[in-house]
Structure formats: structure tokens, C-alpha cells
Design an enzyme around this catalytic site. Structure first.
Site, PDB file in Angstrom:
ATOM      1  N   GLY A 277       0.805  -1.213   0.000  1.00  0.00           N
ATOM      2  CA  GLY A 277       0.000   0.000   0.000  1.00  0.00           C
ATOM      3  C   GLY A 277       0.837   1.261   0.000  1.00  0.00           C
TER       4      GLY A 277
ATOM      5  N   GLU B 224      -1.238   4.772   5.878  1.00  0.00           N
ATOM      6  CA  GLU B 224      -0.273   3.709   5.526  1.00  0.00           C
ATOM      7  C   GLU B 224       1.045   3.885   6.281  1.00  0.00           C
ATOM      8  OE1 GLU B 224      -1.080   0.979   3.132  1.00  0.00           O
ATOM      9  OE2 GLU B 224      -2.953   1.857   3.824  1.00  0.00           O
TER      10      GLU B 224
END
Length: 270
Positions: A125, A246
Site C-alpha cells: 500500500g 499507511e
């Protein structure tokens, strides 16, 4: 077709991905989930969610498991849509689980594999967030260059002013540096190499480039950068989240340093 999403954050745990306060217990042919997840992207649009929950508290992070939860499901409620600074086109809300039952087969992998799945998801990600940050930075640069060439002051375009040229040069440098790091991380992933450090470096560089370039874009545009007639203010608002989700910029630096020290230790142990 619904949008699927996944996220880690239990209420109050922030960057501590190993502290999953949401719990799941097995009852017959069903898992029963209880707890709250915060900052869930696309929560109102999603048709399913991947939830990380503790199945064995005694094992700490090794006792976290991953589950696929259809949406809507009985026992799963959505909190209010957050009124965010940026990325306002997506919904963000809490997921509240109160005796939410899902089929036993909705466990992903084996019990206790959740933390491993989560970390692998974060690594991949981060390349995606790097690409997002890079896009914002590139857009801010292009807007600043275009405006500087068209806006005239003292009888000539402001692009001829050295102070403006310095800003454009610094913006271009940060964009191209972030682009190469993002490409490198993507190439490592596609090539099957370990890309944990590369993904963190790309995410850190691109997200900070997004914030820097959006800031400098507003400076070049002046008052026009502060109003919604121009997209500069949106770039600035959207850029900020890339340094947070993230894994924050601070976490990326910890990841980079940790991998660097490990690589050095491996080299010197021969």
C-alpha cells in the site's frame, strides 16, 4: 460493483498495528466480532471489508487474525462521515462491531496470520500512497509553472524572477526524486525482491514532496492559490493525508533506519 477496503486502526491505537483491540471469538460455525475500527476509507461505499481482530490475547500480535466481512452485516454499524481536511470525495467513518456474526470460512488464511497479512498489505500500500503523493506533487508543479509563465508583474512574467525560478527548481527536484524512488519500489515488488525499505523510502519522499510542492505552488500563485477558483488549495489539503495513512512519515523513517541497520549488521557478520 462495491468498493472493498481494509484498514487496521482500532480506536485509540494510531500507528500501533499490533494493538488490535477488536476481538473475535469462535462460536460454532460463526466468528463473532466486537470492537471499533477508526478512520475507515470508503466505509459508506464498500461492499466488504477486511477486519483484523484479536483471536488470542495471550499471543499478542501473533494472536491477530484477518476476516472478510460483507457489508452490510448484522451487528456492523457505521459511524458518522468524518468532515475531513482533504480527500473529501471519499467517505471516512468508524466501523462499530457489536456481536457481528460472520461465517467460519470468512477467516483469511489461518488463525494468527492477521498481523503478517497486515504488514504485507501496508508494504504494498505504501507504493500506492507514493504514487498518490507523486501525482499531487506533479499537478502542483505543473500549475505553478503554467501560472508563473502567464502571470505578469513589473512588465514581464513572474517566471523570470529568480525567487520564483528557485521554487520551481526545488519543486521539480523533489518530484523527480520521488518518482525514481517510487519506480524503484514498484520494480522491486514486481521482481519479487524484498521491497520493505524501498516502499517506505518511496512513500516518505513522495508524500513529503506532495506537501512541499503544494505549499510552494500556493506561494507562486499568491492570493489565487488560496481560493477555490484554482486547484492549488485542494492539492495542499489532499497532500497532508499522504504523510499520515499507511504509516506516518515518522514511522517510515523508523522502517528505513531499521532495515538499513539490519543490512549493515548482515554485511559485517561475515
Amino acid at each position: 460493483m462495491g468498493v472493498s477496503f481494509r484498514w487496521l486502526n482500532p480506536l485509540g491505537n494510531g500507528s500501533d498495528a499490533g494493538a488490535a483491540s477488536t476481538v473475535a471469538r469462535l462460536e460454532g460455525n460463526h466468528w463473532v466480532l466486537n470492537g471499533t475500527k477508526a478512520w475507515i476509507t470508503n466505509s459508506y461505499e464498500a461492499s466488504a471489508t477486511v477486519v483484523f481482530a484479536t483471536t488470542d490475547k495471550g499471543l499478542k500480535h501473533k494472536g491477530i487474525s484477518a476476516f472478510l466481512v460483507p457489508m452490510p452485516s448484522e451487528g456492523l454499524m457505521l459511524g458518522k462521515k468524518e468532515d475531513k481536511l482533504g480527500i473529501r470525495a471519499t467517505s471516512t467513518a468508524y466501523l462499530i462491531f457489536e456481536d457481528c456474526k460472520i461465517p467460519r470460512e470468512n477467516l483469511l488464511g489461518q488463525p494468527g496470520m492477521g498481523f503478517k497479512i497486515a504488514m504485507e498489505t501496508l508494504d504494498a500500500g505504501r507504493i500506492g500512497i507514493a504514487a498518490q503523493g507523486l501525482g499531487i506533487a506533479q499537478a502542483a508543479l505543473e500549475l505553478a509553472v503554467d501560472y508563473a509563465m502567464k502571470r505578469e508583474a513589473f512588465g514581464s512574467p513572474i517566471a523570470k524572477l529568480q525567487s520564483v525560478q528557485n521554487k520551481l527548481a526545488d519543486m521539480h527536484l523533489s518530484v523527480e526524486s520521488a518518482r525514481l524512488l517510487t519506480w524503484k519500489a514498484a520494480a522491486y515488488k514486481d521482481g519479487g525482491k524484498n521491497y520493505i525499505k524501498e516502499a517506505a523510502m518511496a512513500k516518505l519522499a513522495a508524500s513529503e514532496a506532495a506537501t512541499f510542492c503544494a505549499h510552494q505552488c500556493i506561494q507562486v500563485l499568491g492570493g489565487m492559490g488560496y481560493v477555490t477558483d484554482m486547484p492549488a488549495e485542494r492539492y495542499y489539503r489532499d497532500a497532508r493525508i499522504t504523510e499520515i495513512y499507511e504509516g506516518t512519515s515518522e514511522v517510515q523513517r523508523l522502517v528505513i533506519a531499521g532495515r538499513l541497520l539490519k543490512e549493515h549488521a548482515d554485511l559485517t557478520s561475515w
